[in-house]
Design a protein around this motif. Structure first.
Motif, PDB file in Angstrom:
ATOM      1  N   ALA A 251      15.385   3.227  75.973  1.00 47.94           N
ATOM      2  CA  ALA A 251      14.178   3.926  75.520  1.00 47.94           C
ATOM      3  C   ALA A 251      14.517   5.169  74.702  1.00 47.94           C
ATOM      4  O   ALA A 251      13.941   5.405  73.636  1.00 47.94           O
ATOM      5  N   LEU A 252      15.450   5.970  75.202  1.00 49.12           N
ATOM      6  CA  LEU A 252      15.815   7.198  74.505  1.00 49.12           C
ATOM      7  C   LEU A 252      16.361   6.896  73.116  1.00 49.12           C
ATOM      8  O   LEU A 252      15.953   7.524  72.123  1.00 49.12           O
ATOM      9  N   ARG A 253      17.268   5.938  73.015  1.00 49.39           N
ATOM     10  CA  ARG A 253      17.872   5.616  71.718  1.00 49.39           C
ATOM     11  C   ARG A 253      16.865   4.966  70.778  1.00 49.39           C
ATOM     12  O   ARG A 253      16.871   5.216  69.568  1.00 49.39           O
ATOM     13  N   PHE A 254      15.992   4.116  71.323  1.00 47.04           N
ATOM     14  CA  PHE A 254      14.981   3.487  70.468  1.00 47.04           C
ATOM     15  C   PHE A 254      14.042   4.547  69.890  1.00 47.04           C
ATOM     16  O   PHE A 254      13.745   4.540  68.685  1.00 47.04           O
ATOM     17  N   LEU A 255      13.567   5.449  70.730  1.00 49.88           N
ATOM     18  CA  LEU A 255      12.657   6.487  70.258  1.00 49.88           C
ATOM     19  C   LEU A 255      13.333   7.379  69.220  1.00 49.88           C
ATOM     20  O   LEU A 255      12.719   7.758  68.222  1.00 49.88           O
ATOM     21  N   GLU A 256      14.588   7.705  69.470  1.00 46.38           N
ATOM     22  CA  GLU A 256      15.338   8.536  68.524  1.00 46.38           C
ATOM     23  C   GLU A 256      15.399   7.882  67.147  1.00 46.38           C
ATOM     24  O   GLU A 256      15.233   8.548  66.124  1.00 46.38           O
ATOM     25  N   GLU A 257      15.610   6.572  67.115  1.00 48.56           N
ATOM     26  CA  GLU A 257      15.694   5.849  65.848  1.00 48.56           C
ATOM     27  C   GLU A 257      14.317   5.638  65.229  1.00 48.56           C
ATOM     28  O   GLU A 257      14.089   5.936  64.048  1.00 48.56           O
ATOM     29  N   PHE A 258      13.394   5.126  66.011  1.00 45.13           N
ATOM     30  CA  PHE A 258      12.082   4.738  65.485  1.00 45.13           C
ATOM     31  C   PHE A 258      11.290   5.939  64.981  1.00 45.13           C
ATOM     32  O   PHE A 258      10.663   5.886  63.907  1.00 45.13           O
ATOM     33  N   LEU A 259      11.325   7.031  65.716  1.00 38.70           N
ATOM     34  CA  LEU A 259      10.552   8.200  65.322  1.00 38.70           C
ATOM     35  C   LEU A 259      11.102   8.880  64.072  1.00 38.70           C
ATOM     36  O   LEU A 259      10.398   9.646  63.414  1.00 38.70           O
ATOM     37  N   THR A 260      12.352   8.613  63.731  1.00 40.20           N
ATOM     38  CA  THR A 260      12.941   9.235  62.543  1.00 40.20           C
ATOM     39  C   THR A 260      13.004   8.282  61.350  1.00 40.20           C
ATOM     40  O   THR A 260      13.725   8.542  60.385  1.00 40.20           O
ATOM     41  N   GLY A 261      12.257   7.179  61.422  1.00 37.43           N
ATOM     42  CA  GLY A 261      12.102   6.338  60.238  1.00 37.43           C
ATOM     43  C   GLY A 261      12.778   4.989  60.260  1.00 37.43           C
ATOM     44  O   GLY A 261      12.560   4.173  59.355  1.00 37.43           O
ATOM     45  N   THR A 262      13.598   4.706  61.262  1.00 36.79           N
ATOM     46  CA  THR A 262      14.213   3.382  61.363  1.00 36.79           C
ATOM     47  C   THR A 262      13.151   2.369  61.763  1.00 36.79           C
ATOM     48  O   THR A 262      12.293   2.654  62.608  1.00 36.79           O
ATOM     49  N   THR A 263      13.167   1.181  61.164  1.00 27.74           N
ATOM     50  CA  THR A 263      12.189   0.158  61.531  1.00 27.74           C
ATOM     51  C   THR A 263      12.445  -0.308  62.962  1.00 27.74           C
ATOM     52  O   THR A 263      13.553  -0.181  63.492  1.00 27.74           O
TER      53      THR A 263
ATOM     54  N   TRP B 187      17.894  -2.451  85.123  1.00 34.12           N
ATOM     55  CA  TRP B 187      18.345  -1.289  85.865  1.00 34.12           C
ATOM     56  C   TRP B 187      17.841  -0.031  85.189  1.00 34.12           C
ATOM     57  O   TRP B 187      17.719   0.043  83.972  1.00 34.12           O
ATOM     58  N   GLU B 188      17.584   0.999  85.988  1.00 34.75           N
ATOM     59  CA  GLU B 188      17.022   2.239  85.454  1.00 34.75           C
ATOM     60  C   GLU B 188      17.933   2.880  84.415  1.00 34.75           C
ATOM     61  O   GLU B 188      17.459   3.441  83.424  1.00 34.75           O
ATOM     62  N   GLN B 189      19.236   2.868  84.649  1.00 33.94           N
ATOM     63  CA  GLN B 189      20.143   3.491  83.701  1.00 33.94           C
ATOM     64  C   GLN B 189      20.062   2.817  82.344  1.00 33.94           C
ATOM     65  O   GLN B 189      20.039   3.481  81.303  1.00 33.94           O
ATOM     66  N   LEU B 190      19.994   1.470  82.335  1.00 35.58           N
ATOM     67  CA  LEU B 190      19.835   0.739  81.079  1.00 35.58           C
ATOM     68  C   LEU B 190      18.482   1.058  80.461  1.00 35.58           C
ATOM     69  O   LEU B 190      18.388   1.325  79.256  1.00 35.58           O
ATOM     70  N   ALA B 191      17.430   1.029  81.277  1.00 35.62           N
ATOM     71  CA  ALA B 191      16.073   1.259  80.768  1.00 35.62           C
ATOM     72  C   ALA B 191      15.936   2.624  80.110  1.00 35.62           C
ATOM     73  O   ALA B 191      15.351   2.758  79.032  1.00 35.62           O
ATOM     74  N   SER B 192      16.484   3.649  80.741  1.00 32.00           N
ATOM     75  CA  SER B 192      16.349   4.997  80.189  1.00 32.00           C
ATOM     76  C   SER B 192      17.172   5.161  78.912  1.00 32.00           C
ATOM     77  O   SER B 192      16.727   5.823  77.966  1.00 32.00           O
ATOM     78  N   GLU B 193      18.348   4.552  78.860  1.00 24.91           N
ATOM     79  CA  GLU B 193      19.177   4.678  77.662  1.00 24.91           C
ATOM     80  C   GLU B 193      18.550   3.935  76.486  1.00 24.91           C
ATOM     81  O   GLU B 193      18.509   4.458  75.362  1.00 24.91           O
TER      82      GLU B 193
ATOM     83  N   HIS C 210      15.563  11.366  82.939  1.00 25.53           N
ATOM     84  CA  HIS C 210      15.053  10.689  81.751  1.00 25.53           C
ATOM     85  C   HIS C 210      14.019  11.555  81.030  1.00 25.53           C
ATOM     86  O   HIS C 210      14.053  11.685  79.796  1.00 25.53           O
ATOM     87  N   TRP C 211      13.126  12.170  81.782  1.00 27.23           N
ATOM     88  CA  TRP C 211      12.104  13.009  81.140  1.00 27.23           C
ATOM     89  C   TRP C 211      12.732  14.233  80.488  1.00 27.23           C
ATOM     90  O   TRP C 211      12.321  14.646  79.399  1.00 27.23           O
ATOM     91  N   ASN C 212      13.753  14.802  81.114  1.00 25.36           N
ATOM     92  CA  ASN C 212      14.450  15.938  80.496  1.00 25.36           C
ATOM     93  C   ASN C 212      15.086  15.527  79.168  1.00 25.36           C
ATOM     94  O   ASN C 212      15.072  16.293  78.191  1.00 25.36           O
ATOM     95  N   ASP C 213      15.659  14.326  79.123  1.00 23.07           N
ATOM     96  CA  ASP C 213      16.247  13.825  77.877  1.00 23.07           C
ATOM     97  C   ASP C 213      15.174  13.654  76.798  1.00 23.07           C
ATOM     98  O   ASP C 213      15.397  13.974  75.624  1.00 23.07           O
ATOM     99  N   LEU C 214      14.013  13.159  77.192  1.00 22.69           N
ATOM    100  CA  LEU C 214      12.925  12.964  76.232  1.00 22.69           C
ATOM    101  C   LEU C 214      12.377  14.305  75.745  1.00 22.69           C
ATOM    102  O   LEU C 214      12.024  14.460  74.573  1.00 22.69           O
TER     103      LEU C 214
END
Length: 266
Positions: free
Chosen positions: A183-195, A175-181, A54-58
């Protein structure tokens, strides 16, 4: 499944609550005031099985977006020291949550730095100074924003008092797999301007398209239109070029080597 509101609409839960009706209601923030850059802070529990992946993906996401400052600290005291900074823009905690019991008078988040387990209670997060940039906080663990019929989680109340703009968390075990996915997708969207509301809705629909309805396990305690004041732009990486042939030609006695390349489609 599309009849569930959570797959059809952006749903927000106001994060503001008070214990005494005479208390002033905290303000609702509509932006994370990152002022052209961003400072992110993370803390992890290193015994989680997907912690390294997960950290490598982030880290890869950080490189793609060009995030200048993303600090991680898994040791309890040093993480608390980081969280005392007033200029944080986003907090991401990938950890366990423990409810109060006979041996504890408070709920707490649990971290592990490879040497010792550290626990941070909700009251220990209620420190000064207040956060000037109104960071968005992701509590990615089991039941991080769980509530009863009479009270919301103490973490939510504490973070709002410190002027966080909102909190994303879970109300049940995940589950960790759900949690990591998520988080990664939310950050990808939110940090690039999606509400925040649209980002969570996108993730729920993305998971549902894979026959997974569990995006509903995450609850947004924030204004659905919350966004970064200055979002990041994706760095466009040119596709690798493939050499398909080369030859040597003679022009006026000057030999030149010519190479023909093609960029792959897609």
């Amino acid at each position: 499944p599309l009849h569930f509101w959570g797959f059809r609409n952006q749903i927000e839960v106001p994060p503001h609550s008070v214990d005494d009706p005479s208390e002033p209601v905290p303000p609702q923030f509509r932006e994370v005031s990152n002022n052209g850059s961003a400072r992110l802070v993370s803390g992890f529990h290193q015994e989680l099985k997907r912690e390294k992946v997960h950290w490598n993906d982030l880290e890869a996401l950080r490189g793609v977006l060009g995030i200048p400052t993303w600090q991680r600290e898994d040791q309890r005291d040093r993480l608390l020291a980081l969280l005392k900074s007033s200029d944080i823009d986003l907090v991401y905690l990938f950890c366990h949550t423990r409810e109060k019991g006979p041996a504890s008078s408070d709920h707490f988040l649990e971290f592990y730095d490879g040497h010792a387990i550290g626990q941070i209670s909700s009251s220990q997060l209620d420190t000064t100074p207040e956060w000037d940039h109104h960071p968005f906080v992701i509590l990615n663990g089991c039941q991080t924003v769980g509530f009863t019929s009479t009270a919301v989680t103490p973490f939510l109340k504490t973070l709002v008092r410190r002027k966080a703009s909102g909190v994303l968390g879970t109300e049940v075990p995940v589950w960790e797999q759900l949690a990591s996915e998520v988080a990664l997708r939310f950050l990808e969207e939110f940090l690039t301007g999606t509400t925040a509301g649209e980002a969570l809705l996108k993730i729920r629909r993305m998971l549902l398209a894979k026959l997974n309805p569990l995006g509903l396990l995450y609850t947004l305690y924030a204004y659905a239109g919350l966004k970064m004041q200055t979002p990041f732009s994706r760095v466009k990486v040119p596709p690798p070029r493939i050499e398909v042939g080369s030859d040597e030609i003679d022009i006026g006695g000057v030999k030149l080597k010519v190479r023909v390349e093609a960029a792959p489609k897609g």
